[in-house]
Every structure is written in C-alpha cells, then in structure tokens.
Design an enzyme around this catalytic site. Structure first.
Site, mmCIF file in Angstrom:
data_model
loop_
_atom_site.group_PDB
_atom_site.id
_atom_site.type_symbol
_atom_site.label_atom_id
_atom_site.label_comp_id
_atom_site.label_asym_id
_atom_site.label_seq_id
_atom_site.Cartn_x
_atom_site.Cartn_y
_atom_site.Cartn_z
ATOM 1 N N ARG A 1 -2.694 9.605 4.826
ATOM 2 C CA ARG A 1 -1.391 10.212 5.061
ATOM 3 C C ARG A 1 -0.741 10.609 3.734
ATOM 4 N NH1 ARG A 1 0.288 12.890 8.776
ATOM 5 N NH2 ARG A 1 2.521 13.151 8.721
ATOM 6 N N ASP B 1 5.091 -0.262 12.185
ATOM 7 C CA ASP B 1 3.789 -0.768 11.725
ATOM 8 C C ASP B 1 3.559 -2.231 12.127
ATOM 9 O OD1 ASP B 1 3.273 1.694 10.687
ATOM 10 O OD2 ASP B 1 3.238 1.101 8.581
ATOM 11 N N ARG C 1 2.810 13.663 14.175
ATOM 12 C CA ARG C 1 3.088 13.522 12.752
ATOM 13 C C ARG C 1 3.213 14.856 11.996
ATOM 14 N NH1 ARG C 1 -0.148 8.308 10.528
ATOM 15 N NH2 ARG C 1 1.796 7.988 9.417
ATOM 16 N N PRO C 2 4.125 15.702 12.395
ATOM 17 C CA PRO C 2 4.310 16.970 11.674
ATOM 18 C C PRO C 2 4.914 16.721 10.291
ATOM 19 C CG PRO C 2 6.033 16.705 13.316
ATOM 20 C CD PRO C 2 5.098 15.539 13.485
ATOM 21 N N ILE C 3 4.897 17.754 9.433
ATOM 22 C CA ILE C 3 5.505 17.591 8.103
ATOM 23 C C ILE C 3 6.623 18.620 7.877
ATOM 24 C CG2 ILE C 3 3.494 16.494 7.029
ATOM 25 C CD1 ILE C 3 3.006 19.289 5.662
ATOM 26 N N ASP C 4 7.220 19.044 8.993
ATOM 27 C CA ASP C 4 8.258 20.079 8.883
ATOM 28 C C ASP C 4 9.429 19.652 7.993
ATOM 29 O OD1 ASP C 4 8.435 18.324 11.262
ATOM 30 O OD2 ASP C 4 10.408 19.231 11.487
ATOM 31 N N GLN C 5 9.735 18.358 7.958
ATOM 32 C CA GLN C 5 10.885 17.919 7.141
ATOM 33 C C GLN C 5 10.560 17.969 5.645
ATOM 34 O OE1 GLN C 5 13.951 17.328 8.723
ATOM 35 N NE2 GLN C 5 12.658 18.222 10.327
ATOM 36 N N LYS D 1 0.830 -1.215 0.000
ATOM 37 C CA LYS D 1 0.000 0.000 0.000
ATOM 38 C C LYS D 1 0.863 1.263 0.000
ATOM 39 C CE LYS D 1 -1.621 1.630 3.999
ATOM 40 N NZ LYS D 1 -1.474 3.039 4.381
ATOM 41 N N ASN D 2 1.828 1.314 0.898
ATOM 42 C CA ASN D 2 2.575 2.569 1.043
ATOM 43 C C ASN D 2 3.493 2.847 -0.143
ATOM 44 O OD1 ASN D 2 1.257 3.089 3.391
ATOM 45 N ND2 ASN D 2 2.918 2.433 4.743
ATOM 46 N N CYS E 1 -3.459 7.703 10.372
ATOM 47 C CA CYS E 1 -3.767 7.178 11.702
ATOM 48 C C CYS E 1 -3.281 8.135 12.790
ATOM 49 C CB CYS E 1 -3.102 5.820 11.883
ATOM 50 S SG CYS E 1 -3.849 4.544 10.871
ATOM 51 N N ILE F 1 9.317 5.409 17.155
ATOM 52 C CA ILE F 1 8.988 6.250 15.997
ATOM 53 C C ILE F 1 7.814 7.193 16.290
ATOM 54 C CG2 ILE F 1 8.423 6.267 13.517
ATOM 55 C CD1 ILE F 1 11.045 4.801 14.027
ATOM 56 N N ARG G 1 -8.693 0.198 5.176
ATOM 57 C CA ARG G 1 -7.833 1.176 4.493
ATOM 58 C C ARG G 1 -6.579 0.518 3.940
ATOM 59 N NH1 ARG G 1 -6.084 5.792 8.247
ATOM 60 N NH2 ARG G 1 -4.478 5.564 6.682
HETATM 61 C C1 UD1 Z 1 5.047 6.274 6.884
HETATM 62 C C2 UD1 Z 1 4.007 5.194 6.689
HETATM 63 C C3 UD1 Z 1 3.563 4.650 8.041
HETATM 64 C C4 UD1 Z 1 4.769 4.209 8.865
HETATM 65 C C5 UD1 Z 1 5.826 5.293 8.926
HETATM 66 C C6 UD1 Z 1 7.115 4.838 9.586
HETATM 67 C C7 UD1 Z 1 2.855 5.839 4.659
HETATM 68 C C8 UD1 Z 1 1.634 6.383 4.021
HETATM 69 N N1 UD1 Z 1 2.873 5.775 5.996
HETATM 70 O O1 UD1 Z 1 4.426 7.327 7.601
HETATM 71 O O2 UD1 Z 1 2.693 3.558 7.820
HETATM 72 O O3 UD1 Z 1 4.339 3.923 10.178
HETATM 73 O O4 UD1 Z 1 6.160 5.736 7.601
HETATM 74 O O5 UD1 Z 1 7.640 3.724 8.926
HETATM 75 O O6 UD1 Z 1 3.800 5.435 3.989
HETATM 76 N N2 UD1 Z 1 8.400 13.364 11.383
HETATM 77 C C9 UD1 Z 1 8.578 14.672 11.731
HETATM 78 N N3 UD1 Z 1 8.541 15.620 10.736
HETATM 79 C C10 UD1 Z 1 8.319 15.294 9.440
HETATM 80 C C11 UD1 Z 1 8.120 13.950 9.091
HETATM 81 C C12 UD1 Z 1 8.160 12.994 10.081
HETATM 82 O O7 UD1 Z 1 8.784 15.008 12.901
HETATM 83 O O8 UD1 Z 1 8.281 16.195 8.602
HETATM 84 C C13 UD1 Z 1 8.444 12.321 12.420
HETATM 85 C C14 UD1 Z 1 7.099 11.608 12.606
HETATM 86 O O9 UD1 Z 1 6.251 12.310 13.487
HETATM 87 C C15 UD1 Z 1 7.545 10.280 13.151
HETATM 88 C C16 UD1 Z 1 8.871 10.036 12.419
HETATM 89 O O10 UD1 Z 1 9.327 11.306 11.994
HETATM 90 O O11 UD1 Z 1 7.792 10.392 14.526
HETATM 91 C C17 UD1 Z 1 8.775 9.118 11.227
HETATM 92 O O12 UD1 Z 1 7.723 9.548 10.377
HETATM 93 P P1 UD1 Z 1 7.652 9.205 8.816
HETATM 94 O O13 UD1 Z 1 8.693 8.176 8.502
HETATM 95 O O14 UD1 Z 1 7.632 10.459 8.061
HETATM 96 O O15 UD1 Z 1 6.243 8.508 8.729
HETATM 97 P P2 UD1 Z 1 5.100 8.763 7.666
HETATM 98 O O16 UD1 Z 1 5.716 9.052 6.329
HETATM 99 O O17 UD1 Z 1 4.093 9.684 8.232
#
Ligand code: UD1
Length: 426
Positions: A88, A300, A117-121, A17-18, A112, A322, A392
């Site tokens: 996501r 996961d 789960r911020p997107i700052d990166q 899926k991912n 979920c 994580i 999902r």
């Molecule tokens: C993806 C997967 C999810 C899996 C996760 C970790 C999808 C759709 N989802 O989620 O199933 O559990 O990888 O393998 O593929 N973080 C930040 N800032 C950012 C991005 C991430 O602080 O900009 C943090 C997150 O809060 C988390 C960690 O980094 O604590 C890892 O997140 P990330 O690998 O980005 O997970 P997702 O891409 O959301």
C-alpha cells in the site's frame, strides 16, 4: 499450531510498520544521511527499501532494525520495482518524490484486498498544490512546475492521503493546510520525523495540520514508534488463550481504545510507563464495537476482536466502518465452530464455549494474524496457510508466540505439518 496453552510471559513489540514505511519515504527527501532505528524486520519494509534502491538511494542495513538511507544519488523519479504495487505504502514515494523533484511516477498501490481503496484524496491533495496528476496504465504520474501550498479538506479521514500530502507539502512553497486530517500515531510520527529533518509541520495529531514549506530538508537520526497493531494483536493473544502477557516497548496511550475494549470483555489491563500487562484469566464477556479513525477502535484490530468475541459469553455486534470488505476471514473462523453472521459491514457474533482446530487460509495481513489467535485458542491442531500476508507485517510472529509458550511452528510442507502434529500429540 496446537491450541489450548495459555500464553504467559513477556514480549517486545517491534517498530510500527506503517510509520516506518512513511518515514523511509521521507528519508529520501534529503541528500544527507538519515539514520532510522527501530525499523521492523518485515517484508513490506524490505519491498520499500528495494524500491528506493532501484531509483538510486543508498540503503545501508546496519542491522535488522537500523538503516541508514542516503537519497543524494537518485537518478530517476520513476519507481518500477517489481513488487511496489503489492504494498500500500508505495504511494508515499509519490508525495516524497513530488516534493523533492516536482515529478514522480509510481505503480498504482496494492496492499490487502479489504475494500476498493481509491486514492482520490491523495490526488485531490496534490492537485490543490498545483500538481498535474495522470493515471496512466496502472501508474500514477504527478508533475508540478511550481509546487505551491494549498488548502485541502479531506472528504474522509484518510491516513494515507494525510501523510502523502504532508510529504509533498514539506518542500512546497508556501503553506498547506489539511483539514479533517487523520490523527493516527503514525501520522504524528512521520510529522515528527519530517520536523527532525527541518520541516515545519504543526498540528499533527489534531484534525488540522499546517505545513509551511521549506527549501530543503537535512539529515537526522530518528527512532520509529512501537507498532500499535502488533501490540494489540498480542493483547488479544492473552485474552483468547486466558494467558497473562507483559508487552514491552509500547506507548500505552496509543493502545487506549484496545485496552478499554479488553477491560469491557473482562480482562485486566495494567498500563505502566512503556509496557502494558494483559491478564486474560477470567472468562470473556461480549461487547459491541465499531471501527473508527484514531482515537477510535482501529480497523486493523477488527479481525482480532471478532475472534475474541466469538469466544465471549453473550452476543456482540461488530461494525466495520472504514473498509467495505473486511470480513472475508469469517468463513475460516466458522470452520472452527464460531457463530458469526455477517450482513454488509456488520458482524453479529454469538459467543461459543470453545473453537475447534481447523485448516485455514489467511485472506490478508491482519485477518491472518487473527486466525493464528483463533488457532491458539482452539482445541486441537490448526494450520494457517498463505502466511506471506502475515510476514508482510509481523516480525517473527511465530518466534514471539513460542517464547510465550505457544505450540506453533512455521512449516513449509504438508509433511512438516504432519510431523509437527505427531510430535505434539499427547
Ligand atoms: C492505512 C494503513 C492500513 C489501515 C488504514 C486505516 C498503511 C500502509 N496502511 O491504509 O493498515 O487499515 O490506514 O487505518 O498505513 N479512501 C478513499 N480515498 C482516498 C483514500 C482513502 O476513499 O484517497 C478511503 C479508503 O477506501 C478507506 C478510508 O478512506 O475506506 C480510509 O483509508 P486510509 O486511511 O487512506 O487507509 P490507507 O492509508 O489505505
């Protein structure tokens, strides 16, 4: 479901899926046809396909697992599908549209509720490529007059940010370097697919990825890799029901951290070319586990291993490194008689001899699947509600489990649940 039946037989694992979500986003970056095979037939994929259709992409679902995508008629870079904020991976449309059109607007991502789960990166990455990023009333708006390759060091290993930056950088001018990149199998799969479209991405699968932007991408045919987490879930189904399952269509290498924990727990795991057999006939033993980015043990799979360890002799410590809020399902397993104490991001588990059936509610996707495993291992009947989370991400979970001998059915009313119990009460 009625627990207590060892699951035995063969199961075919669906596409990841991912990986598929990122690949669908990549597919809209060319004006030519992209044919994708081994797409899983799950709701998150349907939401993503609806979302791209909403901006003008032609989507031809040739069969449940094959789709032909054509992005030549995209008429806007604003994604406002009613559901995109529920998944996501909607954020991959930011990277894809930014690369192709230098502009994108997408709702803030959902997914979920397992942490902040911020997107700052992701934002840091886009900005390093000379894009302006605005967070405007629940939307992310990205714009770049000139999208220029940049150097990005991720502060934490993020799968989503790595993929999103890769997407945009594929069509930026110049070279982009991502350091501390995620190494997950789906990062590699999306890079391979982009390269099949003419992108120039090197190093995916290591922690430094270098992307040399190209002027245009072309069509391709691509087959999505098997789902590591679906496979892992069935491997634990064999363990907790003391069954014996052969999983077909998998890449055993992607399952190594899971196989190795199952062996520590007393299961026999045999790896073949594209299948894995898990014999869980022996009783389970405790072990400690910490979730980590790939190749570590996947977050996961954390709920599934906790269910397994709650039935293992001895005490185990599970550390979730994580996400900060990924033990919500534990309350449900406690109803079944498990002995688990959660302190912050650590679960202390004392194995019990057996679990008893209970009525539970899925708090999220992977935890929902883990509760199903708990129900299949338990004595008596269990129900798992809020299964929309499970739908999902798992393709026909109940049907695949039935084929392995599980006494389980999808019911949509209390009456149907009662009728199921009556039918299966011996
Ligand atoms: C993806 C997967 C999810 C899996 C996760 C970790 C999808 C759709 N989802 O989620 O199933 O559990 O990888 O393998 O593929 N973080 C930040 N800032 C950012 C991005 C991430 O602080 O900009 C943090 C997150 O809060 C988390 C960690 O980094 O604590 C890892 O997140 P990330 O690998 O980005 O997970 P997702 O891409 O959301």
């Amino acid at each position: 479901m009625k627990g207590g039946t060892p699951l035995v037989g063969e199961v075919t694992i669906s596409g990841a899926k991912n990986a598929a979500l990122g690949i669908i986003a990549a597919a809209i970056m060319t004006d030519e046809d992209v044919r994708l095979e081994n797409i899983p037939d799950v709701n998150d994929i349907n939401v993503m396909l609806d979302a791209i259709q909403g901006i003008g992409v032609t989507v031809d679902r040739v069969d449940p697992h094959t789709v032909v995508i054509n992005g030549s008629n995209i008429f806007k870079a604003t994604v406002d599908s009613a559901y995109i904020d529920k998944i996501r991976a909607g954020y991959y449309l930011l990277g894809a549209l930014l690369g192709k059109y230098r502009h994108a607007e997408v709702a803030m991502p959902g997914g979920c509720a397992i942490g902040k789960r911020p997107i700052d990166q992701h934002i840091k990455g886009f900005r390093a490529m000379n894009a302006d990023v605005d967070l405007d009333g629940g939307r992310v708006v990205v714009d770049a007059k000139d999208l220029i390759g940049g150097h990005i060091y991720l502060d934490m290993v993020s799968v989503g940010a790595t993929i999103n930056i890769m997407l945009a950088a594929a069509l930026a001018s110049g070279v982009t370097t991502i350091e501390n990149a995620a190494k997950e199998p789906h990062v590699v799969d999306i890079a391979n697919m982009l390269n099949a479209m003419g992108a120039r991405i090197m190093g995916a699968g290591t922690d430094v990825i270098r992307i040399t932007g190209v002027e245009r991408l072309h069509g391709c045919e691509y087959t999505v890799i098997p789902d590591q987490i679906e496979a892992g879930t069935f491997m634990f189904a064999a363990a907790v029901t003391h069954g014996d399952i052969i999983l077909n269509s998998v890449i055993p290498k992607h399952l190594e951290s899971i196989s190795s924990k199952l062996r520590e727990m007393g299961c026999e795991v045999t790896e073949l070319d594209d299948s894995v057999r898990v014999n869980g006939k022996a009783s389970l033993r405790s072990c400690d586990v910490k979730t980590l980015p790939y190749p570590g043990f996947p977050t996961d799979m954390q709920p599934q291993i906790c269910v397994g360890l709650s039935l293992a002799s001895g005490s185990s410590v599970v550390t979730e490194s994580i996400f900060e809020n990924r033990f919500k399902y534990v309350d449900e397993v406690l109803k079944m008689g498990a002995n688990i104490r959660v302190e912050g991001n650590v679960a202390f588990i004392n194995g019990v001899e057996s679990l008893k059936g209970a009525s539970m509610k899925a708090p999220d996707l992977r935890a929902g699947a883990a509760l199903v495993l708990a129900g299949l291992a338990a004595n008596g009947f269990s129900t798992v509600g809020s299964i929309e989370y499970i739908l999902r991400g798992y393709e026909h979970l109940e049907r695949k489990l039935q084929e392995l001998g599980a006494v389980i059915a999808l019911v949509d009313t209390d009456e149907a649940a009662e009728a199921f119990k009556k039918e299966h009460s011996a």
